[in-house]
Design a protein around this motif. Structure first.
Motif, PDB file in Angstrom:
ATOM      1  N   GLN A 149      30.188 -24.929  25.424  1.00 60.68           N
ATOM      2  CA  GLN A 149      31.453 -25.267  26.063  1.00 60.68           C
ATOM      3  C   GLN A 149      32.274 -26.143  25.123  1.00 60.68           C
ATOM      4  OE1 GLN A 149      28.500 -25.936  28.225  1.00 60.68           O
ATOM      5  NE2 GLN A 149      28.764 -23.782  28.718  1.00 60.68           N
ATOM      6  N   ASP A 150      33.607 -26.070  25.265  1.00 62.54           N
ATOM      7  CA  ASP A 150      34.522 -26.865  24.456  1.00 62.54           C
ATOM      8  C   ASP A 150      34.174 -26.714  22.973  1.00 62.54           C
ATOM      9  OD1 ASP A 150      36.140 -28.003  26.590  1.00 62.54           O
ATOM     10  OD2 ASP A 150      34.335 -29.068  27.167  1.00 62.54           O
TER      11      ASP A 150
ATOM     12  N   GLU B 118      39.523 -24.033  26.070  1.00 69.85           N
ATOM     13  CA  GLU B 118      40.000 -24.762  27.241  1.00 69.85           C
ATOM     14  C   GLU B 118      41.371 -25.387  26.980  1.00 69.85           C
ATOM     15  OE1 GLU B 118      35.536 -24.538  27.434  1.00 69.85           O
ATOM     16  OE2 GLU B 118      37.025 -24.918  25.879  1.00 69.85           O
TER      17      GLU B 118
END
Length: 338
Positions: A320-321, A204
């Motif tokens: 995520q991340d 991201e």
């Protein structure tokens, strides 16, 4: 082999220790030193015999390429054919830091660094001790993690001592590392950059700087081809007891194994640990801040090495991340999931 030990404070550098460690590197020896990700095992990237000592000390497969560490962007000119615009933007945004860029090689490094590929991975670490050593040595340093191949990467000097004392020329203790997971590896030789290994810089964050990036499909399957980056092909990060990832019902899974005669160790966040009964629970951080899990993960994986634990259960995390990097390491370390 006698291994030299130095303790260097980030606040007060020991100039003599730096000179001794740098001299050993320039003499073709292997020296362990801290980076902001994990401890690295360094050797002169232009010296075939020196690089061979890395593979011998770690027991590392020779077709697994090494990342080259440099002190500044000026050193890139001698090592790569070009620095594309996209790579330049990433260097400005994340270097020094936990991002490795795969670029076209000039062929200046030893062939056993790149494992026969026409590209090399390069990064500038931000840890003040590691960076100062690179500046003192003034040569490109090939450096994988400073552990026996396949074991959890070292985030403390004591981890390096446990694995490599007596096998390498020196160990520089600069305290615990900060991020706790290896650098993100991004292939910039393709039209669209490809993440080959998630790590300290998230997908991201990269996308905010350069737009679209791809995730290498090899992250989801076992690699059969020659790997372009470390951590893509072989089992890594594994503790000494079998490790299983648990999606939910941790207490139920632990109770079931205990009844079957297993001595169960559990790796869990603070939040989950508060709900569990058991004597062998190692907290790895907090779920509300997965950066703390990344920081303590490898230490947690090593925690049970001296105990009577026969099986380890570990909490799973969202991908995520930074969770993507955490799960990448855990899935490579795990025997299976529950």
């Amino acid at each position: 082999m006698e291994t030299k030990h130095w303790t260097v404070s980030e606040q007060s550098f020991d100039k003599q220790a730096m000179k001794e460690a740098a001299a050993l590197l320039k003499q073709g020896e292997a020296v362990a030193f801290p980076t902001e990700t994990v401890y690295g095992l360094g050797a002169d990237a232009t010296n075939v015999q020196a690089v061979r000592k890395i593979f011998e000390a770690k027991g590392r497969p020779s077709d697994n390429p090494l990342i080259v560490h440099v002190a500044n962007t000026n050193q890139l000119e001698d090592l790569v054919e070009e620095v594309p615009d996209v790579a330049q933007k990433l260097l400005e945004a994340f270097s020094p830091g936990p991002l490795t860029l795969i670029l076209k090689s000039k062929g200046a490094v030893a062939p056993n660094v790149s494992a026969g590929l026409d590209s090399i991975g390069i990064r500038i670490p931000s840890h003040p001790v590691g960076l100062r050593l690179l500046e003192e040595a003034a040569i490109p340093i090939a450096a994988p993690s400073a552990n026996i191949s396949g074991r959890p990467s070292p985030t403390k000097a004591e981890h390096v001592v446990h694995d490599l004392d007596g096998r390498i020329a020196g160990i520089m203790d600069g305290g615990p590392t900060g991020i706790g997971l290896e650098s993100t590896v991004l292939d910039c030789t393709e039209a669209v950059p490809v993440i080959l290994r998630p790590g300290g810089v998230t997908a991201e964050a990269i996308q905010k700087v350069i737009g679209t990036v791809m995730i290498d499909p090899g992250l989801a399957v076992e690699q059969k081809e020659k790997p372009k980056a470390p951590g893509m092909k072989y089992t890594h990060y594994a503790p000494e007891a079998p490790l299983y990832l648990v999606e939910d019902n941790m207490q139920q899974q632990a109770d079931k194994l205990t009844k079957a005669g297993e001595n169960v160790g559990i790796i869990a966040t603070e939040e989950l640990a508060e709900t569990l009964d058991g004597e062998r629970i190692q907290i790895c951080g907090t779920r509300k801040d997965l950066a703390t899990v990344a920081e303590h993960l490898y230490d947690a994986l090593r925690h049970f090495k001296k105990s009577d634990v026969s099986v380890i259960l570990c909490e799973s995390f969202p991908k995520q991340d930074v969770g993507a990097a955490i799960m990448n390491r855990l899935e490579k370390a795990a025997t299976g999931s529950m």
